[in-house]
Design a protein around this motif. Structure first.
Motif, PDB file in Angstrom:
ATOM      1  N   ASP A  59      51.513   6.741 -70.639  1.00 45.42           N
ATOM      2  CA  ASP A  59      52.374   7.029 -69.497  1.00 45.42           C
ATOM      3  C   ASP A  59      51.522   7.068 -68.226  1.00 45.42           C
ATOM      4  O   ASP A  59      50.304   6.943 -68.274  1.00 45.42           O
ATOM      5  CB  ASP A  59      53.175   8.320 -69.708  1.00 45.42           C
ATOM      6  CG  ASP A  59      52.274   9.528 -69.825  1.00 45.42           C
ATOM      7  OD1 ASP A  59      51.157   9.482 -69.287  1.00 45.42           O
ATOM      8  OD2 ASP A  59      52.696  10.512 -70.466  1.00 45.42           O
ATOM      9  N   ALA A  60      52.188   7.249 -67.111  1.00 46.97           N
ATOM     10  CA  ALA A  60      51.515   7.129 -65.816  1.00 46.97           C
ATOM     11  C   ALA A  60      50.336   8.087 -65.706  1.00 46.97           C
ATOM     12  O   ALA A  60      49.277   7.747 -65.175  1.00 46.97           O
ATOM     13  CB  ALA A  60      52.524   7.384 -64.689  1.00 46.97           C
ATOM     14  N   ARG A 119      47.319   6.859 -67.703  1.00 47.35           N
ATOM     15  CA  ARG A 119      46.666   5.727 -67.052  1.00 47.35           C
ATOM     16  C   ARG A 119      45.784   6.201 -65.916  1.00 47.35           C
ATOM     17  O   ARG A 119      44.652   5.769 -65.751  1.00 47.35           O
ATOM     18  CB  ARG A 119      47.733   4.757 -66.515  1.00 47.35           C
ATOM     19  CG  ARG A 119      48.370   3.897 -67.576  1.00 47.35           C
ATOM     20  CD  ARG A 119      49.045   2.693 -66.952  1.00 47.35           C
ATOM     21  NE  ARG A 119      50.154   3.075 -66.093  1.00 47.35           N
ATOM     22  CZ  ARG A 119      51.418   3.129 -66.482  1.00 47.35           C
ATOM     23  NH1 ARG A 119      51.733   2.820 -67.724  1.00 47.35           N
ATOM     24  NH2 ARG A 119      52.361   3.476 -65.656  1.00 47.35           N
ATOM     25  N   GLU A 137      45.251  -0.239 -62.948  1.00 45.00           N
ATOM     26  CA  GLU A 137      46.324   0.158 -63.858  1.00 45.00           C
ATOM     27  C   GLU A 137      47.086  -1.035 -64.411  1.00 45.00           C
ATOM     28  O   GLU A 137      47.653  -0.960 -65.497  1.00 45.00           O
ATOM     29  CB  GLU A 137      47.306   1.094 -63.139  1.00 45.00           C
ATOM     30  CG  GLU A 137      46.863   2.526 -63.168  1.00 45.00           C
ATOM     31  CD  GLU A 137      47.921   3.446 -62.585  1.00 45.00           C
ATOM     32  OE1 GLU A 137      48.964   2.934 -62.152  1.00 45.00           O
ATOM     33  OE2 GLU A 137      47.699   4.663 -62.576  1.00 45.00           O
ATOM     34  N   ALA A 138      47.075  -2.131 -63.636  1.00 48.18           N
ATOM     35  CA  ALA A 138      47.898  -3.278 -64.036  1.00 48.18           C
ATOM     36  C   ALA A 138      47.635  -3.719 -65.481  1.00 48.18           C
ATOM     37  O   ALA A 138      48.586  -3.868 -66.262  1.00 48.18           O
ATOM     38  CB  ALA A 138      47.680  -4.431 -63.063  1.00 48.18           C
ATOM     39  N   LYS A 155      49.074  -1.159 -67.954  1.00 50.52           N
ATOM     40  CA  LYS A 155      50.540  -1.196 -67.998  1.00 50.52           C
ATOM     41  C   LYS A 155      51.005  -2.328 -68.891  1.00 50.52           C
ATOM     42  O   LYS A 155      51.935  -2.194 -69.667  1.00 50.52           O
ATOM     43  CB  LYS A 155      51.086  -1.425 -66.586  1.00 50.52           C
ATOM     44  CG  LYS A 155      51.580  -0.182 -65.907  1.00 50.52           C
ATOM     45  CD  LYS A 155      52.229  -0.555 -64.590  1.00 50.52           C
ATOM     46  CE  LYS A 155      52.060   0.583 -63.608  1.00 50.52           C
ATOM     47  NZ  LYS A 155      52.394   0.219 -62.257  1.00 50.52           N
ATOM     48  N   HIS A 156      50.315  -3.454 -68.754  1.00 53.07           N
ATOM     49  CA  HIS A 156      50.765  -4.645 -69.457  1.00 53.07           C
ATOM     50  C   HIS A 156      50.498  -4.567 -70.944  1.00 53.07           C
ATOM     51  O   HIS A 156      51.322  -4.978 -71.760  1.00 53.07           O
ATOM     52  CB  HIS A 156      50.055  -5.861 -68.851  1.00 53.07           C
ATOM     53  CG  HIS A 156      50.667  -7.153 -69.231  1.00 53.07           C
ATOM     54  ND1 HIS A 156      51.859  -7.564 -68.723  1.00 53.07           N
ATOM     55  CD2 HIS A 156      50.275  -8.106 -70.088  1.00 53.07           C
ATOM     56  CE1 HIS A 156      52.181  -8.728 -69.242  1.00 53.07           C
ATOM     57  NE2 HIS A 156      51.225  -9.086 -70.083  1.00 53.07           N
ATOM     58  N   THR A 208      51.441  -0.203 -73.618  1.00 49.07           N
ATOM     59  CA  THR A 208      52.729   0.337 -73.201  1.00 49.07           C
ATOM     60  C   THR A 208      52.894   1.789 -73.644  1.00 49.07           C
ATOM     61  O   THR A 208      53.755   2.492 -73.142  1.00 49.07           O
ATOM     62  CB  THR A 208      53.886  -0.509 -73.766  1.00 49.07           C
ATOM     63  OG1 THR A 208      53.549  -0.884 -75.094  1.00 49.07           O
ATOM     64  CG2 THR A 208      54.126  -1.729 -72.916  1.00 49.07           C
TER      65      THR A 208
END
Lengths: 745, 337
Positions: free
Chosen positions: A507-508, A511, A496-497, A500-501, A504
Motif C-alpha cells: 500500500d501507499a 511504498r 514509486e512507479a 506500484k506496477h 500490487t
C-alpha cells in the motif's frame, strides 16, 4: 562573501604576485574577475585570478566542473557570455616588445584579435558547427570574414586537416553530423587554426570522446604545437590526461588557482591539499585499488564561497587560520615556478600521502559469483539495417548492414561483475542491451536462467519464466542520469512507479517507507527532503543514485550500467562505483558495466573480482579477470587501450600511439580476417585472411584472447610477412568510412 | 530490398487518396437521402410516374454508379471513372464536375499561395526581428498583437472586412473573381483586377495567420541564438548579417517547413467558408453550394480535390525535407551502437 575576507584575499595575492609570473609571457592576467548578478546575490565565477601564460608553452588548467575553468578560458578572449562582467587586466603580447590591452579594444579590433591571434576550441564539436552548412563553408566564411586570401587559406586548411589525419576532400564536403565525434573535434581544431593564431585556448576539447581518441588527439596536438609554434592553454577536468602533454599545470579550485607549477613538479610533489586529494581520487591503472578514495564534500557555490581559504571545509589540514584568512601563494622548494596557495603546504605531503610507487602488490580480490549463469549469450549477432542515402535514385539500393555485434558468447553469473570496454561504435552498448533483453538479436540466443528470453516473449515452446518476470530481473542504469529521470515528477513518484506496477500487494505507506529507506541507504538523507525534490534539484551524483535505486527496487538479477559514471565528475566516480559495489553485496545482483575507460572498468570489476571484456568492432577480442587483463594484456588492441588510459607519468612524452590508424573502420564493411588488422601494429598478412577466435587457442580458461600471437609457433601467422603501412596516407585510408558512426559515448 | 523510406511515403500517400475515394463511394451509397433517392424524388416530382430503369440511368449519369448492379461492380466502375478524371456531373449546375473544378481550382490555388507566402513571409520576418530584440518594448508589443490577431477566427475578420471595406466604404468588391470589363489573359488589367478581387480573402487569412508563425519563429530563433555554434561563429568574426541569415534564420525556419506544407491543407479547408463570404467562386465556394443544394457529385469532387491537395502538400514536405535539412533522412532510424 564578506568584505574583509575579500580585501584580505587581494592583499595576499598582491603581496606574492611575482610568484606566478614567467619570463616571456604571451598573455598576462591580472586581478581578473567575472561576476554575474543573480537573484540570490552576486555570483563570482572567476575570483581575482593572476596568471601568466608563457610563450610557446602548453599550459594545462585542471579543475572540477564548476571551478571556473571555462570562465578563465572565455576571459582570455574577452568572450564572457552575457550578462557576465569581466574586470581586471588582460594583456596580450604578440611579440615580447608589444603589448595589447585585451579589455580595451574596439569591437573591430577585438574581432581581429579573436581567431587571428587567440583562437578557441570548445567541448562539444557537434554543437560548435552550424548543422546545416558543410565544413567547407565554415572554413570559407572564416577566411572571408577576416579578409585572408582564400586560396592560401584553404590550402592551409587542407594542410591542417592532413596534419590531423583527416582526408581534406571528404571532410570539407561533409556536413558536421556526417563525421564521427573524433573527426568533428579534429575538424574543429583545424578550423580554429586556419588563420594561424599564436594562442589556442582549448576548453575540454576531448571530454566527449573516448579515451583512445582523446590520447590520439593529444599526440596530434603535440605535433601541431611544435609545427606551428603555438601556445596552448588546455582546460580539462582530467588531470592524468594533460599530465604528459602540458609543460605547466595550474589547478583551479573555487574560481581561483590553488597551485601552479611545472607539470612534473605538480605530479611528483603536489603541495596543495586539493591537488593531492585530486590525484588520489582519480582511478588509474597503477595505484592499488585500496588506495583510491573520493574527495569528501562538494565544490563551493559561487554566490557563497567559504571565508578564508575556500578549500577549508573539505581539507583535512584546515585549522582556524584557514577559516579566518585566505592564504597567499607560497613558493615551493625555493623555485619560483611552483607555487601553492596554502598555509600548510609544508605538512600536506605528510598528512595526505600518495603511494605512487607502482610496485605495490595487487591484492587478490575474490568475487562471490556462483557457477550458474544468470544470463547467457550464445553466438549472438546484432545487425542493423542502415539506409543507403542517395536520394530518390537509390530506391533500389540494398540497405547497408551494420554489424554492431558479431558472434559473441558471454555468460554472466550471479553476483558477477563484467566490464565491457571499447571505443565508441564498437558495439558494447548494443551487446549490453541485448544481454538485458532490451534489444532482439538477429542471430544466436539469449537465455535467462536457461529460459530463452525471446522464446518467452513470443510464447514459443514451454515458457517456464514469463517475459515480464525476465524483464523485471534485468534492469538498466543509463549514462545521463538527468535524462533518464522524468523532469516533471518528484523523486518519490519516479521511485514509486515501479513498485506500484509490480508490487500490487504494497500500500501507499509501505511504498513510501521502502523508498525512504532506500534513499537513506544510499546516503541521501533526510530522505523526506530528497523524495520531495525534482530531478533538476539534485546534483549529478544524486541523480545517478536515484536511477540506481529505481533499478534496484525491482530486485533485479542483472543491472546494465551503461557508462553509468562517465558523466560524473572525476572525484565522484569512485564514490558512485563504491556505492554500486556495496549495493551488490546487499541485493545479490550482478552488473554488466560498460565503459570506454579502462581504469573505471578496472576499479569496478577489480573490486568485485569480476572480469573485463574488451570489445572491438562487434567482437570480444579479450576477456579475463580484471587485474589479469590490466597487468598482462595480450591482445594488441587491449595494449592500445591501456596506452590510451593515461597514467600519472610525466616522464613519458606524448608518444605516437601504438596503432596505425586513428579512426575505427566502418562496421558496415568490417575488415576481413582479424578485424583489428587494419590498425594493428603487429598485423601480418595471415591476419587479413583468417580470423582468430577466442576459443581455439591454447590459453587458460579464464583469460582468453582472440589473436594469432597467442597461437603456437606452428601457426602460419609467424611465417607470413608483416603488413607494410609505411605510407602516411594509410593512416586514414581505413578509417575514412567511419563517418557514419555516431558516437554513443 | 528497396529503399524503404520513399516507397513507404509514396505508398502511404496513394493509400490515403484511395481511402478517401472509397469513403466517398460508401457515403454516396449509404447516406440516407443519398443521391439515388434524391434523383428518384426529383423524377417523381417531375413526371409523377417512376420508372426504375430511368432512375438508374440518371443516377449513373450523375454519380457514375448504377444502383441495380452488384456492389463490387459499382465500386469498380466508380474507381475507374475517378481514375480517369470523371467525377460525375453536378446535379445543380448540370455540368461535369471536372469542368467546374478545373475552372475553380486555379483561383483557389492563387488565393492560397499568395496567402501562404505572405503569412509565412511576414510571420518569419517579424519573429526573427522580435527574437533579436527579445524583451524590448517592440518584442512585447508585437507578441501581444500576434497573440491577439491569431485568436480572431479568420471568418469573423472576413465578415468584418467585407462589411466595412466592401459594403460600407465600397473600397473593395464584394464578390467575383475579376471585374467584368477586363479581358481574360496575361495583361496588366486582368492581373490587377484579380489581385483587387482577391485582396480581402487574402487579407483575412494573412492577418489572422501570421501571428502564430511569428511566435513560432521567435521561439525557434531564441533557441538557436542560444546554441554554441552561434557563439563560436561570433568568436570567429563572422559578420552579424551572415549569422542572422545563414545561422539563425536557416536553423530556425527548418522546423517550420513541415508546418507550412500542412497549412496548405488547412487553408483549402478554410476556403469553403472564406470563398462563400466573399462570393469568390473557387473550390470552397462550389463545395458550399454543393452542400446546400445536396449536390452529391459536386460535393464529392470538391472533397476529393481538397484531400488530394492536403496529401500532396504533406507528401512533398516529406520528400523534400531531406534535401533542405541535411540532417534529416539519415539520422531518423539510426540506432546507437
Amino acid at each position: 562573501m564578506s568584505d574583509n575576507s575579500f580585501t584580505g584575499r587581494s592583499e595576499a595575492t598582491k603581496a606574492d604576485v611575482s610568484a606566478i609570473q614567467v619570463d616571456d609571457p604571451i598573455l598576462e592576467m591580472r586581478d581578473a574577475s567575472v561576476t554575474f548578478d543573480m537573484d540570490r546575490g552576486e555570483s563570482r565565477v572567476l575570483d581575482q585570478v593572476n596568471l601568466d601564460v608563457q610563450r610557446n608553452e602548453i599550459l594545462g588548467v585542471v579543475g572540477e566542473s564548476g571551478s571556473g575553468k571555462s570562465m578563465f578560458a572565455s576571459a582570455l578572449l574577452d568572450a564572457v557570455v552575457d550578462p557576465g562582467t569581466l574586470s581586471g587586466d588582460i594583456t596580450y603580447h604578440p611579440d615580447p616588445d608589444r603589448s595589447v590591452d585585451v579589455l580595451d579594444l574596439s569591437p573591430e579590433q577585438l574581432r581581429e584579435l579573436r581567431w587571428e591571434e587567440i583562437s578557441m576550441v570548445f567541448q562539444g564539436a557537434q554543437s560548435s558547427f552550424n548543422p546545416t552548412t558543410t565544413i567547407r563553408d565554415h572554413f570559407e566564411e572564416t577566411i572571408e570574414a577576416h579578409n585572408y586570401d582564400m586560396a592560401q587559406g584553404m590550402a592551409h586548411a587542407r594542410e591542417l586537416l592532413e596534419d590531423l589525419y583527416l582526408e581534406p576532400d571528404r571532410v570539407l564536403d561533409a556536413y558536421p553530423h556526417e563525421l564521427s565525434g573524433g573527426m568533428q573535434q579534429r575538424a574543429l581544431i583545424a578550423l580554429s587554426l586556419v588563420l594561424e593564431p599564436n594562442v589556442l585556448v582549448m576548453d575540454e576539447p576531448t571530454a566527449a570522446l573516448d579515451l583512445l581518441m582523446q590520447r590520439s588527439i593529444l599526440s596530434l596536438l603535440n605535433d601541431l604545437q611544435e609545427k606551428y609554434d603555438l601556445t596552448v592553454v588546455f582546460i580539462t577536468h582530467d588531470l592524468p590526461l594533460v599530465a604528459g602533454l602540458a609543460d605547466r599545470l595550474a589547478v583551479m579550485y573555487a574560481f581561483e588557482f590553488a597551485e601552479v607549477g611545472p607539470a612534473d613538479e605538480i605530479i611528483r610533489n603536489p603541495t596543495h591539499p586539493y591537488t593531492r586529494s585530486l590525484l588520489k581520487a582519480v582511478p588509474n591503472l597503477d595505484t592499488p585499488l585500496q588506495e583510491m578514495q573520493p574527495i569528501e564534500g562538494m565544490a563551493p557555490d559561487p554566490v557563497d564561497v567559504p571565508e578564508g581559504c575556500s578549500y577549508h571545509p573539505r581539507c583535512p589540514l584546515a585549522d582556524d587560520v584557514c577559516r579566518a584568512s585566505n592564504p597567499a601563494y607560497h613558493a615551493v622548494d625555493d623555485s619560483d615556478d611552483h607555487v601553492a596557495a596554502c598555509f600548510h603546504w609544508e605538512q600536506a605531503s605528510d598528512v595526505l600521502s600518495l603511494t605512487t610507487d607502482g610496485e605495490t602488490e595487487h591484492a587478490e580480490i575474490v568475487g562471490k559469483q556462483s557457477a550458474d549463469p544468470v544470463v547467457s549469450l550464445t553466438d549472438v549477432d546484432v545487425h542493423f539495417e542502415q539506409e543507403a542515402d542517395g536520394g530518390l535514385l537509390s530506391i533500389f539500393d540494398d540497405p547497408d548492414l551494420v554489424h554492431a555485434v558479431d558472434d559473441v558468447s558471454l555468460d554472466v553469473y550471479e553476483n558477477d561483475v563484467v566490464a565491457l570496454v571499447g571505443e565508441s561504435g564498437c558495439g558494447k552498448t548494443t551487446l549490453g542491451k541485448t544481454s538485458i533483453a532490451a534489444q532482439r538479436p538477429t542471430g544466436g540466443s539469449v537465455t535467462y536462467r536457461e529460459q530463452d528470453v525471446w522464446d518467452a516473449k513470443d510464447g514459443v515452446g514451454d515458457v517456464e519464466t514469463p517475459f515480464e518476470a525476465i524483464r523485471r530481473s534485468l534492469q538498466m542504469v543509463h549514462q545521463d542520469p538527468g535524462g533518464s529521470l522524468n523532469p516533471n515528477r518528484k523523486v518519490q513518484a519516479s521511485l514509486e512507479a515501479p513498485l506500484k506496477h509490480w508490487n500490487t500487494g504494497m500500500d501507499a505507506e509501505d511504498r513510501k517507507e521502502r523508498v525512504f529507506s532506500m534513499l537513506e541507504y544510499v546516503g541521501m538523507s533526510p530522505p523526506e527532503d530528497y523524495a520531495g525534490r525534482y530531478p533538476h534539484q539534485l546534483s549529478g551524483g544524486e541523480q545517478q543514485r536515484v536511477a540506481l535505486i529505481r533499478a534496484l527496487l525491482m530486485n533485479p538479477d542483472l543491472i546494465l550500467a551503461d557508462e553509468a559514471v562517465s558523466a560524473l565528475d572525476v572525484s565522484l566516480r569512485v564514490e558512485v562505483m563504491d556505492l554500486m559495489l556495496e549495493l551488490q553485496d546487499v541485493f545479490d545482483t550482478s552488473y554488466l558495466f560498460i565503459s570506454h575507460n579502462l581504469s573505471n572498468a578496472r576499479y569496478f570489476a577489480g573490486n568485485a573480482g569480476g572480469r573485463i571484456g574488451v570489445m572491438y568492432l562487434g567482437e570480444i577480442v579479450e576477456i579475463g579477470p580484471a587485474e589479469e587483463i590490466i597487468a598482462n594484456p595480450k591482445h594488441p588492441y587491449t595494449k592500445v587501450l591501456k596506452w590510451s588510459t593515461a597514467d600519472l607519468e610525466v616522464d613519458q612524452d606524448v608518444e605516437e600511439p601504438p596503432i596505425s590508424s586513428i579512426d575505427i573502420p566502418d562496421p558496415v564493411d568490417p575488415p576481413s580476417g582479424c578485424r583489428f588488422h587494419t590498425r594493428c601494429p603487429e598485423a601480418r598478412e595471415a591476419c587479413a585472411r583468417q580470423q582468430p577466435s577466442l576459443d581455439e587457442h591454447a590459453s587458460d580458461d579464464e583469460h582468453r584472447v582472440a589473436c594469432f600471437r597467442e597461437y603456437d609457433q606452428s601457426h602460419e601467422y609467424w611465417e607470413s610477412e608483416p603488413i607494410d603501412d609505411g605510407e602516411s596516407t594509410d593512416l586514414f585510408a581505413d578509417g575514412s568510412d567511419a563517418a557514419e558512426i555516431e558516437s554513443d559515448d | 530490398m528497396i529503399n524503404s523510406y520513399y516507397v513507404q511515403r509514396t505508398a502511404q500517400a496513394i493509400f490515403t487518396v484511395f481511402a478517401v475515394i472509397t469513403i466517398t463511394f460508401v457515403l454516396i451509397r449509404q447516406i440516407p437521402g443519398g443521391p439515388t433517392s434524391y434523383v428518384r424524388s426529383q423524377l417523381a416530382q417531375q413526371s409523377g410516374s417512376v420508372d426504375m430503369e430511368q432512375i438508374n440511368t440518371l443516377v449513373e449519369a450523375y454519380t457514375n454508379v448504377r444502383p441495380d448492379e452488384p456492389l463490387y461492380v459499382q465500386y469498380f466502375n466508380y474507381i475507374t471513372s475517378v481514375a480517369q478524371g470523371d467525377l460525375g456531373t453536378s446535379m445543380y449546375y448540370s455540368t461535369p464536375v471536372s469542368e467546374i473544378m478545373a475552372a475553380a481550382v486555379p483561383w483557389t490555388v492563387f488565393v492560397m499561395s499568395v496567402s501562404l507566402v505572405l503569412t509565412f513571409g511576414i510571420g518569419i520576418s517579424l519573429g526573427a526581428l522580435t527574437a533579436y530584440v527579445e524583451g524590448s518594448r517592440f518584442d512585447v508589443g508585437l507578441t501581444l498583437i500576434s497573440i491577439f490577431l491569431n485568436s480572431i477566427p479568420y471568418y469573423v475578420l472576413a465578415i468584418i472586412l467585407v462589411y466595412a471595406l466592401g459594403y460600407q466604404l465600397d473600397w473593395f468588391p464584394i464578390g467575383g473573381l475579376v471585374g467584368g470589363d477586363v479581358t481574360v489573359g496575361l495583361n496588366l488589367g486582368f492581373i490587377a483586377s484579380a489581385i483587387y478581387h482577391a485582396a480581402l480573402p487574402i487579407a483575412s487569412f494573412v492577418v489572422t495567420g501570421f501571428g502564430i508563425q511569428a511566435l513560432t519563429m521567435r521561439g525557434n530563433s531564441i533557441r538557436v541564438l542560444g546554441e554554441d555554434y552561434i557563439r563560436v561563429a561570433r568568436l570567429r568574426g563572422i559578420p552579424p548579417s551572415e549569422i542572422a541569415l545563414q545561422y539563425v534564420g536557416r536553423n530556425a525556419i527548418l522546423p517550420m517547413y513541415t508546418g507550412m506544407m500542412i497549412s496548405i491543407g488547412f487553408m483549402f479547408g478554410g476556403s469553403i467558408i472564406m470563398e462563400e463570404i466573399f462570393a469568390y467562386p473557387g473550390v470552397g465556394y462550389y463545395m458550399f453550394r454543393a452542400i446546400s443544394a445536396s449536390d452529391y457529385p459536386l460535393m464529392m469532387g470538391a472533397f476529393l480535390i481538397i484531400t488530394i491537395a492536403v496529401v500532396l502538400g504533406i507528401f512533398v514536405a516529406d520528400l523534400t525535407y531531406g534535401k533542405i535539412d541535411p540532417r534529416a533522412g539519415q539520422g531518423g532510424n539510426r540506432e546507437s551502437y
